[in-house]
Enzyme design. Structure first.
Site, PDB file in Angstrom:
ATOM      1  N   HIS A   1       1.569  -1.314   0.091  1.00 26.99           N
ATOM      2  CA  HIS A   1      -0.435  -0.107   0.411  1.00 26.99           C
ATOM      3  C   HIS A   1       0.906   1.559  -0.338  1.00 26.99           C
ATOM      4  CE1 HIS A   1      -2.785   3.118   2.012  1.00 26.99           C
ATOM      5  NE2 HIS A   1      -3.499   2.013   1.601  1.00 26.99           N
TER       6      HIS A   1
ATOM      7  N   ASP B   1       2.897  -4.025   8.393  1.00 23.71           N
ATOM      8  CA  ASP B   1       2.157  -3.837   8.243  1.00 23.71           C
ATOM      9  C   ASP B   1       0.539  -4.207   8.090  1.00 23.71           C
ATOM     10  OD1 ASP B   1      -0.646  -2.139   7.056  1.00 23.71           O
ATOM     11  OD2 ASP B   1       0.487  -1.556   5.121  1.00 23.71           O
TER      12      ASP B   1
ATOM     13  N   GLN C   1      -4.799  -5.079   7.088  1.00 25.64           N
ATOM     14  CA  GLN C   1      -6.318  -6.162   6.517  1.00 25.64           C
ATOM     15  C   GLN C   1      -5.137  -7.843   7.261  1.00 25.64           C
ATOM     16  OE1 GLN C   1      -8.221  -4.777   4.814  1.00 25.64           O
ATOM     17  NE2 GLN C   1      -7.309  -3.536   3.947  1.00 25.64           N
TER      18      GLN C   1
ATOM     19  N   LYS D   1     -10.558   0.039  10.605  1.00 23.16           N
ATOM     20  CA  LYS D   1     -10.682  -1.627   9.356  1.00 23.16           C
ATOM     21  C   LYS D   1     -11.249  -2.219  10.746  1.00 23.16           C
ATOM     22  CE  LYS D   1      -6.911   0.166   6.469  1.00 23.16           C
ATOM     23  NZ  LYS D   1      -8.222   0.674   5.350  1.00 23.16           N
TER      24      LYS D   1
ATOM     25  N   CYS E   1      -5.035   2.281  -3.880  1.00 26.07           N
ATOM     26  CA  CYS E   1      -3.467   2.792  -2.954  1.00 26.07           C
ATOM     27  C   CYS E   1      -2.502   1.986  -3.304  1.00 26.07           C
ATOM     28  CB  CYS E   1      -3.972   3.705  -1.603  1.00 26.07           C
ATOM     29  SG  CYS E   1      -5.601   4.789  -1.289  1.00 26.07           S
TER      30      CYS E   1
END
Ligand code: C6P
Length: 419
Positions: A135, A212, A215, A238, A377
């Site tokens: 991303h 990261d 998600q 999220k 993104c």
């Protein structure tokens, strides 16, 4: 019911009807007679009533600034905010609360590492390894730092199946990198990367690792201690929590050695006209009045996810994505990106032959179906696959196979219109 819908009795179950009843927005119609089918949770999740109520209750009864006052409200607000930090620490595998820094979002968490750890520990010529599927949040901060101090950025290639090329990664490790920064799960391909293996290889090569988790943390159990990640970044919005709050987990010794990111109130112990002494962890990295109600909301979101059970959330999403892949395959002209089910979480990005993804998103919206269209993104990843954009359906604990059916109906409508 299809083959994929059959439940393995040993898999933790989720009561979808009960879960859906907790999300007020899922009861609404997008327009008269057209119920909402929300398939954009990778962008942001919907919020259960438990989170909305916790924030409402905070503003109605406890609102005060934290860490400053000694009056009752200030103490209550501080306890709720710090209680949320403890919940986050427990949620990611029982780390210390002082290792959990609240930021605004994943993006700010990664920027914090690049700005503070990066400027202190990296110098011209040092190698930082990223991946081709990142991303922009995990590309641009490193590009900015590279432009400033002269880093060498390298990228783990993505195979045509949508997986990271681990052989190429092993070769890149021979460059003696200082840091590997990679996404745990792709917001476009849905690929769940083998984080533990990537991290142990990096450590064996003497590099630190930033994960990261934007998600991953919302969608399956993530135990940062078991992974042995040095940094983990993720966002409240999220994972059923409010916008405006993110998390940076980092190992205590790293945070202790890092200089502050932003200066101001709350991040100091003592200030003189020409100098200051930084506060203890994690406050050293939290300048100014933080997002207090959002902290309370995130605490409630974690309670909510724990009450459902993250294993059950993951099993449910796996079932929905399996069904979605099966049904998408039926639609002529639809091409789904990303790996096979085995390596995939609840994200399906696809193209529709001869139709722009924006048109796809607009037409399915007429049937109440919310999907995202664009580069998500991740422009370099789209370039790699030589496509400007995709349409993306992303799933969460409140989605059902009926939601997938509605998307497929929408796609047949697209076919009707575009021929
Ligand atoms: N992806 C999507 O629609 P923020 O915006 O800071 O909360 O999260 C940034 C981010 C970082 N990493 C990954 C893997 C992400 O998916 C995201 C956010 C959203 O895919 C918004 S672009």
């Amino acid at each position: 019911m299809t083959e994929t819908s059959k439940q393995d009795p040993s898999t933790p179950q989720l009561d979808t009807a009960k879960v859906r009843a907790d999300f007020p927005v899922l009861q609404r119609e997008v327009r008269s007679g057209v119920p909402l089918v929300y398939l954009d949770s990778a962008a942001t999740s919907q919020k259960p009533v438990q989170v909305i109520q916790a924030m409402d209750d905070y503003y109605r009864k406890h609102n005060a600034n934290i860490h400053r006052g000694i009056h009752t409200l200030a103490e209550e607000a501080t306890a709720s905010y710090e209680g949320a930090r403890q919940k986050v620490a427990d949620f990611i595998g029982g780390v210390k609360a002082r290792e959990v820094v609240f930021t605004r979002n994943t993006t700010e968490s990664i920027n914090l590492v690049a700005y503070s750890w990066g400027r202190k520990n990296l110098k011209a010529g040092d190698v930082v390894i990223l991946t081709e599927m990142e991303h922009h949040s995990n590309l641009v901060p490193w590009q900015m730092l590279a432009a400033e101090i002269g880093l060498q950025l390298e990228f783990i290639p993505v195979t045509k199946e949508g997986l990271l090329d681990l052989d190429a990664y092993r070769q890149l490790l021979e460059l003696n990198p200082k840091l590997i920064a990679f996404m745990h799960m792709s917001n476009v391909l849905g690929t769940i990367n083998p984080a533990k293996e990537i991290i142990s290889l990096a450590h064996a090569a003497g590099a630190l690792v930033l994960v990261d988790g934007a998600q991953s943390v919302p969608h399956f159990p993530v135990d940062v201690k078991d992974l042995d990640a040095d940094f983990l970044a993720f966002s409240s919005h999220k994972m059923c929590g409010p916008t405006g709050l993110g998390v940076l987990y980092a190992k205590e010794a790293l945070l202790e050695a890092m200089p502050p990111f932003l200066g101001g109130g709350d991040m100091i112990k003592r200030v003189q006209l020409r100098s200051f002494a930084a506060n203890d962890l994690p406050h050293k990295f939290e300048a100014g009045t933080p997002s207090i109600a959002e902290g309370v909301g995130m605490g409630a979101a974690i309670d909510y996810l724990n009450s459902v059970g993250m294993e059950a959330v993951y099993a449910h999403e796996k079932q929905i994505i399996a069904y979605a892949l099966e049904r998408l395959e039926e639609v002529p002209g639809v091409w789904v990106f990303g790996p096979e089910l085995e390596h995939k979480g609840g994200v399906a990005s696809f193209t529709f032959e001869g139709v722009h993804p924006h048109d796809v998103a607009q037409i399915v919206d007429e049937l109440g179906v919310a999907v995202r269209a664009g580069h998500h993104c991740a422009m370099p990843l789209h370039e790699k696959f030589d496509i400007p954009a995709t349409a993306r359906a992303s799933f969460y604990l409140y989605n059902t196979e009926a939601d997938v059916d509605q998307l497929i109906e929408g796609l047949y409508r697209v076919k009707e219109i575009f021929g």
